[in-house]
Enzyme design. Structure first.
Site, short mmCIF file in Angstrom:
data_model
loop_
_atom_site.label_atom_id
_atom_site.label_comp_id
_atom_site.label_asym_id
_atom_site.label_seq_id
_atom_site.Cartn_x
_atom_site.Cartn_y
_atom_site.Cartn_z
N TYR A 160 0.74 -1.40 0.03
CA TYR A 160 0.07 -0.14 -0.18
C TYR A 160 0.86 1.15 -0.06
O TYR A 160 0.36 2.45 -0.16
CB TYR A 160 -0.73 0.11 1.23
N LYS A 227 2.94 -13.85 6.58
CA LYS A 227 3.12 -14.60 5.38
C LYS A 227 4.67 -14.92 5.26
O LYS A 227 5.12 -14.68 4.19
CB LYS A 227 2.56 -14.22 4.08
N ASP A 281 -2.70 -17.57 5.88
CA ASP A 281 -3.67 -18.23 5.31
C ASP A 281 -4.23 -19.50 6.52
O ASP A 281 -5.45 -19.38 6.30
CB ASP A 281 -3.13 -19.13 4.10
N ASP A 305 -6.12 -5.74 5.92
CA ASP A 305 -7.53 -5.48 4.93
C ASP A 305 -8.02 -6.65 4.78
O ASP A 305 -9.39 -6.55 4.82
CB ASP A 305 -6.71 -4.89 3.62
#
Ligand code: NAP
Length: 414
Positions: A160, A227, A281, A305
């Site tokens: 972002y 992640k 995940d 988000d």
């Protein structure tokens, strides 16, 4: 006071100030407010009525918010000829705490997201989103009440950061040439490129804020969601720097999950906030299947988000999910949904997300009693089954009311 081009701060209010590194909130603070695009006008009107009524009822006229209309998006374009005028930044900086409705962001081309620009320009590095269940709200899961998390999403970095170049430009060619020739990568010439920076500074101030919140609010754990198995030097580093700052800044108040198993046979010593981490995940299924094992969540921008919308869905959707963008002092509170253009001006949508964002704002001001009164009144209104279309279509025997009628019911239930 700052000089403004086209707006004038109200003279019957007092600015919030910072004294000894804390907000000093007068009884009549000036709060800048951006109505927003699309449904913004419908929900902001409803929200201001509810907030004003709750403050009046709770403090018997001893306290009052003095709203100061400032402009962004379509309204600013009409007035200033630009979507995000300097006046707006100045007002939020000067008055420290502000409320905003949703703003349009063009997809693909056009100008950059106004929301992202505001967050970055004002250094509002934590996007804070509490997600909890309100009794009576229809939900797609069996036990929505088991979810009660506060998500601290990093707000200034990650993909972002706005560092990206479209396919085919001379800029992207330069970047691809540098990477392929100098760094021995194999990026296709017809690629667009975006950069994902994640820093120690950005990570540690966010994780510290999340831990501080957990301690101040008697919460049990802070989970770092990343992640890092794939993006080792950005997301993996986020996890490592998160654990480091917890151990460095909060050595007596926190304990890592690993340490609990190593030293305490899996049982957390009393009074400690557990710091744990989960891969993103896996977290998406954990939050659904083992919702009550999670409490405060700290995570980089993109994960945050996705995760905050997924969590909101679990407790009944975006219409009920509030948010705040918070820096060292400045707080800009906003609904988590967008402008829902097809409902604009129809007095139809659910204003709860914005009203609950205003509740977060009241808590930030230290006016917790008024915030609690609003939360209870919303819950009561939903239990009475007088709700806007989005909830009505999912509830048996409910009465559909407009945005403004719904606000009136909340006010009656205060
Ligand atoms: P959206 O405006 O959030 O609306 C998507 C759908 O969510 C609506 O069609 C509606 O669903 C439901 N919804 C949203 N707000 C609701 C409310 N208050 N009450 C009841 N239902 C509500 O998402 P979008 O259509 O993707 O985005 C529209 C614009 O908003 C875009 O320009 C986007 O960039 C911008 N946006 C701004 C912000 C922000 O300002 N922070 C955040 C997100 C998006 P149903 O049609 O199923 O009833």
């Amino acid at each position: 006071m700052a000089k403004y081009k086209m707006i004038t701060p109200p003279t019957n209010g007092t600015p919030i100030t910072i004294v000894d590194k804390k907000l000093k909130v007068p009884d009549n603070p000036i709060i800048p407010v951006i109505e927003g695009d699309g449904i913004g006008s419908d929900i902001m009107k409803a929200c201001r009525r509810v907030v004003d009524a709750a403050i009046e009822k709770t403090y018997n006229g001893r306290k009052q918010i003095v709203w100061f209309d400032i402009y962004a998006g379509d309204a600013a374009l009409k007035m200033y000829g630009e979507v995000l005028p300097r006046d707006t930044f100045k007002a939020i900086k000067e008055f420290i705490v502000a409320l905003k409705g949703p703003l349009t962001t063009p997809v693909g081309g056009g100008y950059r997201s106004l929301n992202v620009t505001l967050r970055q320009a004002l250094n509002l590095y934590a996007c804070v989103r509490p997600v909890r269940y309100f009794q009576g709200v229809p939900s797609p899961v069996k036990h929505p009440e088991k979810l009660n998390v506060v998500i601290f999403r990093e707000n200034t970095e990650d993909v972002y950061a706005g560092i990206e170049w479209p396919k085919g430009t001379k800029e992207v060619k330069k970047v691809i040439d540098f990477l392929n020739k100098r760094m021995k990568t194999k990026i296709r010439a017809d690629s667009g490129i975006g950069i994902k920076p994640i820093s120690v500074t950005g990570t540690q101030r966010l994780v510290s804020k999340a831990i501080r919140y957990a301690l101040d609010n008697g919460r049990r754990s802070v989970t770092l969601v990343h992640k890092g198995n794939i993006m080792k030097y950005t997301e993996g580093a986020f996890r490592d720097w998160g654990y480091k700052i917890a151990a460095k800044r909060f050595p007596d108040e926190t304990i890592s999950e690993a340490e609990i198993w190593d030293k305490y046979n899996g049982k957390c010593p009393d009074g400690k906030v557990i710091i744990k981490d989960r891969i993103a995940d896996s977290m998406f299924q954990q939050i659904l299947t083992r919702s009550d094992e999670y409490d405060i969540i700290a995570t980089p921008n993109l994960n945050g988000d996705y995760l905050s919308d997924a969590c909101a869905a679990q407790v009944g959707g975006l219409g009920m999910a509030p948010g705040g963008n918070i820096g060292d002092y400045v707080g800009l509170f906003e609904a988590t949904h967008g402008t829902a253009p097809k409902y604009a001006g129809k007095d139809m949508v659910n204003p709860s997300s914005l009203i609950l964002s205003a509740v977060m704002m009241l808590n930030y001001l230290g006016w917790k009693e008024a915030g609690l009164a609003i939360e209870k009144a919303i819950e009561k209104t939903i239990l009475q089954k007088t709700v806007t279309y989005d909830l009505e279509r999912l509830m048996e025997g409910a009465t559909k009311v407009s945005t403004s009628q719904y606000a009136t019911h909340i006010i009656e239930n205060l």
